[in-house]
Enzyme design. Structure first.
Site, PDB file in Angstrom:
ATOM      1  N   ARG A 133      12.079   2.290   2.512  1.00  0.00           N
ATOM      2  CA  ARG A 133      11.378   1.555   3.558  1.00  0.00           C
ATOM      3  C   ARG A 133      12.281   0.415   3.977  1.00  0.00           C
ATOM      4  O   ARG A 133      12.802  -0.310   3.121  1.00  0.00           O
ATOM      5  CB  ARG A 133      10.082   0.985   2.996  1.00  0.00           C
ATOM      6  CG  ARG A 133       9.421  -0.026   3.899  1.00  0.00           C
ATOM      7  CD  ARG A 133       8.162   0.534   4.395  1.00  0.00           C
ATOM      8  NE  ARG A 133       7.379  -0.402   5.173  1.00  0.00           N
ATOM      9  CZ  ARG A 133       6.243  -0.027   5.730  1.00  0.00           C
ATOM     10  NH1 ARG A 133       5.796   1.196   5.560  1.00  0.00           N
ATOM     11  NH2 ARG A 133       5.560  -0.872   6.454  1.00  0.00           N
ATOM     12  N   ARG A 142       0.811  -1.212   0.000  1.00  0.00           N
ATOM     13  CA  ARG A 142       0.000   0.000   0.000  1.00  0.00           C
ATOM     14  C   ARG A 142       0.846   1.264   0.000  1.00  0.00           C
ATOM     15  O   ARG A 142       0.578   2.189  -0.757  1.00  0.00           O
ATOM     16  CB  ARG A 142      -0.900   0.032   1.243  1.00  0.00           C
ATOM     17  CG  ARG A 142      -2.115  -0.795   1.072  1.00  0.00           C
ATOM     18  CD  ARG A 142      -2.623  -1.266   2.411  1.00  0.00           C
ATOM     19  NE  ARG A 142      -3.417  -2.465   2.231  1.00  0.00           N
ATOM     20  CZ  ARG A 142      -4.703  -2.449   1.940  1.00  0.00           C
ATOM     21  NH1 ARG A 142      -5.345  -1.308   1.826  1.00  0.00           N
ATOM     22  NH2 ARG A 142      -5.368  -3.570   1.764  1.00  0.00           N
ATOM     23  N   THR A 143       1.857   1.280   0.849  1.00  0.00           N
ATOM     24  CA  THR A 143       2.707   2.472   0.918  1.00  0.00           C
ATOM     25  C   THR A 143       3.433   2.658  -0.418  1.00  0.00           C
ATOM     26  O   THR A 143       3.535   3.767  -0.938  1.00  0.00           O
ATOM     27  CB  THR A 143       3.721   2.329   2.074  1.00  0.00           C
ATOM     28  OG1 THR A 143       2.994   2.082   3.274  1.00  0.00           O
ATOM     29  CG2 THR A 143       4.542   3.587   2.251  1.00  0.00           C
ATOM     30  N   LYS A 188      26.321  -9.537  -2.106  1.00  0.00           N
ATOM     31  CA  LYS A 188      27.371  -9.543  -3.134  1.00  0.00           C
ATOM     32  C   LYS A 188      28.597  -8.763  -2.668  1.00  0.00           C
ATOM     33  O   LYS A 188      29.482  -8.466  -3.446  1.00  0.00           O
ATOM     34  CB  LYS A 188      26.842  -8.927  -4.429  1.00  0.00           C
ATOM     35  CG  LYS A 188      25.700  -9.695  -5.035  1.00  0.00           C
ATOM     36  CD  LYS A 188      25.134  -8.919  -6.218  1.00  0.00           C
ATOM     37  CE  LYS A 188      23.635  -9.145  -6.359  1.00  0.00           C
ATOM     38  NZ  LYS A 188      22.933  -7.971  -6.823  1.00  0.00           N
ATOM     39  N   HIS A 229       7.438   6.741  10.626  1.00  0.00           N
ATOM     40  CA  HIS A 229       6.765   6.619   9.328  1.00  0.00           C
ATOM     41  C   HIS A 229       6.116   7.984   9.087  1.00  0.00           C
ATOM     42  O   HIS A 229       4.896   8.126   9.167  1.00  0.00           O
ATOM     43  CB  HIS A 229       5.730   5.495   9.402  1.00  0.00           C
ATOM     44  CG  HIS A 229       5.162   5.087   8.075  1.00  0.00           C
ATOM     45  ND1 HIS A 229       5.537   5.669   6.886  1.00  0.00           N
ATOM     46  CD2 HIS A 229       4.235   4.163   7.750  1.00  0.00           C
ATOM     47  CE1 HIS A 229       4.860   5.093   5.896  1.00  0.00           C
ATOM     48  NE2 HIS A 229       4.055   4.190   6.394  1.00  0.00           N
TER      49      HIS A 229
END
Ligand SMILES: [Zn+2]
Lengths: 150, 300
Positions: B99, B49-50, B78, B127
């Site tokens: 995020r 959703r975000t 890596k 947030h």
């Protein structure tokens, strides 16, 4: 006799006085004392000001800014005395800085400073008792609950 | 404003500027044009959703997105450091939206790159775009952020959303009603922060009967997994489900918010009442994110 030990034991070096009784070993832990300095620790000594106190004397050694900041965090009540040629050159109360960079280990295991090569930055949000906040994860901790880098 | 990392960094004025700009965008008074601008959406933990909301916000302004998703700071495997990953992505894009489950990731990213960074959630920490869209929604429904009484219900102990919202609202003159099971109460350090700012709050343990003097009720989910004993959950769960019959005596301006997704904490019968606001709230998220991105890119 006690007075003689206190004043005369050091020719050149640093005395950390008026450490709250029981905290001397924690202070010793954070000082980088490898090398030639001889160190004396007195614990549970009588003090007119604070009842019981600890004291640390380090010969031929001045403390780094980082070490002084560390001490101000874990033993903020202590005094720093610089001795040269048996004389007290300076006597100062510790100042708690507003910021503590690269000094504290963040206790939060999920903080980026514990998972990536990121040096820690803390802000002092309360001075008595000392409370610090991690700039990255923003968690708050009491000074007694944090470790410092050695 | 160079980055948006934490609500802690925003003054009341900056907060109100972002909300004003969002309002201008919603009403068509401002049409930021981000043609040729590229946002890198780095989602190191899934949050559909975000991610959609940011993606929509960019595309509504003629901008574009590149999306990197994965469960970890993937390139480390890596041998590349997180810092190098960020610096490389900053060469391709105009803004980074990040995020991550790791707290402090966005702050670190902002230190490493020289393009704007938006925190889209860092673990249990912040947030800020959610907090701002919540403020925008409250302001839109009430006409103000001052002199309101706001109820926060559900898991107040672990819920990052309610923590950020309480923090964001503490810059305004509000009162809180915290409604939660006793062991999922608002944490002490957040209550201390509120008291430091002279914000008052009451605490109660059920929704019914405690919402009639509220302007806003913000409902969040209580997860069964938080309870050591499933029977304890069974005992309390109905106290935190909002039902239509509880709304008989609420104020006329009362509105119900929820960060979504909802499970069953708001009965679907409530959706058809005038008090339900949660879907519009999601739409407000796009305007708020448009506002933030356009301000950070200097294209207001
Ligand atoms: Zn931290």
């Amino acid at each position: 006799m006690e007075k003689q030990i206190k004043v005369n034991a050091i020719k050149n070096g640093t005395v950390i006085d008026h450490i709250a009784a029981g905290k001397a070993l924690r202070v010793i832990d954070i000082l980088n004392l490898k090398g030639n300095s001889s160190v004396m620790i007195g614990m549970n000594l009588h003090s007119n000001k604070i009842g019981k106190k600890d004291i640390i004397k380090i010969e031929n050694r001045e403390l780094s800014a980082n070490e002084v900041n560390s001490i101000s965090l874990i033993a903020p009540e202590s005094k720093l005395i610089i001795i040269k040629n048996f004389k007290v050159i300076s006597k100062s109360k510790l100042q708690i800085p507003d910021k503590l960079d690269h000094l504290i280990v963040c206790p939060n295991p999920n903080c980026i400073t514990n998972l990536e090569k990121v040096k820690t930055k803390f802000k002092v949000v309360k001075k008595s008792p000392i409370v610090v906040r991690c700039l990255y994860c923003e968690k708050k901790y009491a000074a007694d609950d944090v470790k410092v880098h050695i | 404003m160079e980055n948006l990392i934490s609500m802690r960094d925003l003054s009341k004025e900056e907060t109100l500027d972002i909300l004003k700009n969002a309002e201008n965008i919603e009403k068509g008074r401002s049409l930021p044009n981000l043609q040729g601008k590229l946002a890198a959406l780095l989602f190191f933990e899934p949050s559909t959703r975000t991610q959609f909301s940011f993606d929509t916000a960019m595309k509504r302004m003629n901008g574009n997105t590149i999306i990197m998703s994965g469960s970890k700071h993937t390139s480390q495997q890596k041998g590349e450091t997180f810092a190098d990953t960020l610096k490389t992505i900053a060469q391709y894009s105009d803004i980074i939206i990040i995020r991550s489950p790791i707290e402090g990731s966005a702050r670190f990213a902002a230190e490493v790159v020289d393009i704007p960074v938006v925190n889209a959630g860092d673990g249990s920490n912040q947030h800020p775009t959610q907090a701002l869209l919540d403020l925008y929604s409250i302001k839109k429904t009430q006409g103000t952020l001052e002199n309101l009484k706001i109820g926060l219900a559900g898991d107040l102990r672990f819920g990052r959303t309610v923590h950020s919202l309480a923090q964001a609202l503490s810059n305004f003159n509000v009162e809180f009603e915290f409604i939660s099971p006793s062991f999922l109460q608002m944490p002490k350090n957040i209550k201390e922060d509120l008291l430091d700012k002279n914000i008052s709050f009451e605490e109660s343990t059920e929704i019914e009967g405690n919402i009639n003097d509220l302007d806003i009720l913000y409902v969040t989910r209580i997860q069964k997994e938080r309870f050591a004993d499933p029977e304890d959950f069974e005992k309390v769960k109905n106290s935190y489900v909002l039902k239509k019959n509880m709304l008989d005596d609420v104020k006329n301006n009362f509105r119900i918010m929820h960060p979504l997704p909802r499970v069953n904490e708001i009965d679907t019968e409530v959706d058809n009442t005038k008090y339900a606001y949660y879907f519009t709230q999601a739409k407000n998220g796009v305007f708020t994110r448009q506002s933030i991105i356009s301000m950070l890119l200097g294209e207001v």
